[in-house]
Write an enzyme that holds these catalytic residues in place. Structure first.
Site, short mmCIF file in Angstrom:
data_model
loop_
_atom_site.label_atom_id
_atom_site.label_comp_id
_atom_site.label_asym_id
_atom_site.label_seq_id
_atom_site.Cartn_x
_atom_site.Cartn_y
_atom_site.Cartn_z
N MET A 34 38.00 47.70 43.44
CA MET A 34 38.94 47.72 44.56
C MET A 34 40.32 48.22 44.13
O MET A 34 40.86 47.80 43.12
CB MET A 34 39.05 46.29 45.12
CG MET A 34 40.12 46.08 46.18
SD MET A 34 40.06 44.40 46.86
CE MET A 34 40.56 43.42 45.45
N SER A 108 33.96 45.41 38.75
CA SER A 108 34.30 44.55 39.89
C SER A 108 33.37 44.88 41.06
O SER A 108 32.15 44.89 40.88
CB SER A 108 35.78 44.71 40.25
OG SER A 108 36.22 43.64 41.06
N GLN A 109 33.90 45.21 42.25
CA GLN A 109 33.01 45.43 43.39
C GLN A 109 32.05 46.59 43.15
O GLN A 109 30.97 46.66 43.75
CB GLN A 109 33.80 45.64 44.68
CG GLN A 109 34.61 46.91 44.75
CD GLN A 109 35.44 47.01 46.02
OE1 GLN A 109 35.76 46.01 46.67
NE2 GLN A 109 35.82 48.22 46.40
N ASP A 226 38.90 34.26 34.62
CA ASP A 226 39.12 35.06 35.81
C ASP A 226 39.93 34.30 36.86
O ASP A 226 39.57 33.20 37.27
CB ASP A 226 37.77 35.47 36.42
CG ASP A 226 37.86 36.75 37.24
OD1 ASP A 226 38.79 36.85 38.07
OD2 ASP A 226 37.01 37.63 37.06
N HIS A 282 40.37 38.95 34.91
CA HIS A 282 39.48 39.93 35.55
C HIS A 282 39.70 41.34 34.98
O HIS A 282 40.82 41.87 35.02
CB HIS A 282 39.72 39.92 37.06
CG HIS A 282 38.66 40.63 37.83
ND1 HIS A 282 37.36 40.24 37.84
CD2 HIS A 282 38.72 41.74 38.63
CE1 HIS A 282 36.65 41.04 38.61
NE2 HIS A 282 37.45 41.97 39.09
#
Length: 299
Positions: A34, A108-109, A226, A282
């Site tokens: 993202m 991530s995504q 995270d 993260h």
């Protein structure tokens, strides 16, 4: 003399084997997270150069969604994920470098998006999937998102709180499509247009299961400190117990695993699931950790 003549074919064969070039590494496909882009020199551009440096001659495709970098960033927030996955499947099918198969690494995504590619688009074949901080059971909250002071992040939070499962939000806000509210499980199963589908929440798509199980390895990286992903155990395919948002359960205690709706139980027993933990927030990791821990899955 006869013994020497007899040995010549054997020696020639051994010499030929020695002179064979080393097998080239499988190509690598990368999907960013993202608010990022395919070619950011501090993120995906850095990762691409790192891989190319360590594995000379490897072909690396860092996915760009849109015609330019600005569109690529915007689409990570506002382009329907199902449309993104279709576009990526088309890109991969048209790339001659990938026809023999490729490894995939999602950040991530991008982790759950590439898993959707594995489940929906088996040609060309994905060999290994490495999910770096991907949220495979979704998220329930955004404690921090890229650009903390940005009005975009504030708007996303408010929109998700008010109407994550309305059709308009589902169709046009990426993060809503993997928003998983444990207090509204029925709404999630019924209205989530992306995550509920790839996680087999509304029925079993045997093709999804078969395609995912074709992976050699499914590697999931969880960041042990995270502060962005809620809950962090989603990075290992775990989530909150249904009906509350405090206690979490690992993948092995979820109905998804127990009913083996995606084949994860069978993959786990076969040693195909790899759960890695790394200290840090993260997407924070060192080059040394990347080299020693992730690169072996690409070679």
């Amino acid at each position: 003399m006869a013994a020497l003549r007899a040995a010549v074919p054997v020696l020639s064969l051994l010499l030929g084997l020695c002179l064979q070039p080393a097998a080239a590494a499988a190509p690598l496909v990368i999907w960013h997270g993202m608010g990022d882009s395919c070619c950011n020199p501090l993120s995906m551009g850095y990762v691409q150069k790192l891989v190319e440096k360590k594995i000379p001659g490897i072909y690396v495709l860092s996915l760009k969604i849109g015609s330019n970098l600005i569109q690529d960033v915007e689409n990570s927030f506002f382009m329907n994920v199902n449309d993104q996955v279709r576009e990526v499947c088309s890109q991969l099918a048209a790339d001659p470098h990938l026809k023999g198969g490729y490894n995939a690494m999602g950040f991530s995504q991008g982790g759950q998006f590439l898993r959707a590619v594995a489940q929906r688009c088996p040609s060309p074949p994905m060999l290994n999937l490495i999910s770096v901080g991907g949220q495979h059971q979704g998220v329930y909250g955004f404690p921090r998102c890229p650009g903390e002071s940005s009005h975009v992040c504030d708007w996303i939070r408010k929109t998700l709180d008010l109407g994550a499962y309305t059709q308009a939000v589902q169709e046009h806000l990426v993060q809503a499509e993997y928003w998983h509210d444990p207090l509204k499980e029925e709404d999630y199963r019924k209205n989530s247009i992306f995550l509920a589908d790839i996680n087999q929440e509304r029925g079993i798509n045997e093709t999804y299961k078969k395609n995912l199980m074709a992976l050699k390895k499914f590697v999931m990286v969880k960041f042990l400190n995270d502060t962005m992903v809620d809950p962090p155990i989603s990075e290992w395919f775990g989530f909150y117990k249904s009906g509350q948002a405090k206690e979490t359960v690992p993948l092995q205690e979820t109905s998804l695993y127990k009913e083996d709706r995606l084949g994860l139980q069978e993959m786990d027993k076969a040693g195909k699931l790899v759960f890695l933990g790394v200290k840090g927030d993260h997407l924070h990791f060192s080059e040394e950790w990347f080299d020693t821990t992730l690169l072996p899955f690409l070679q």
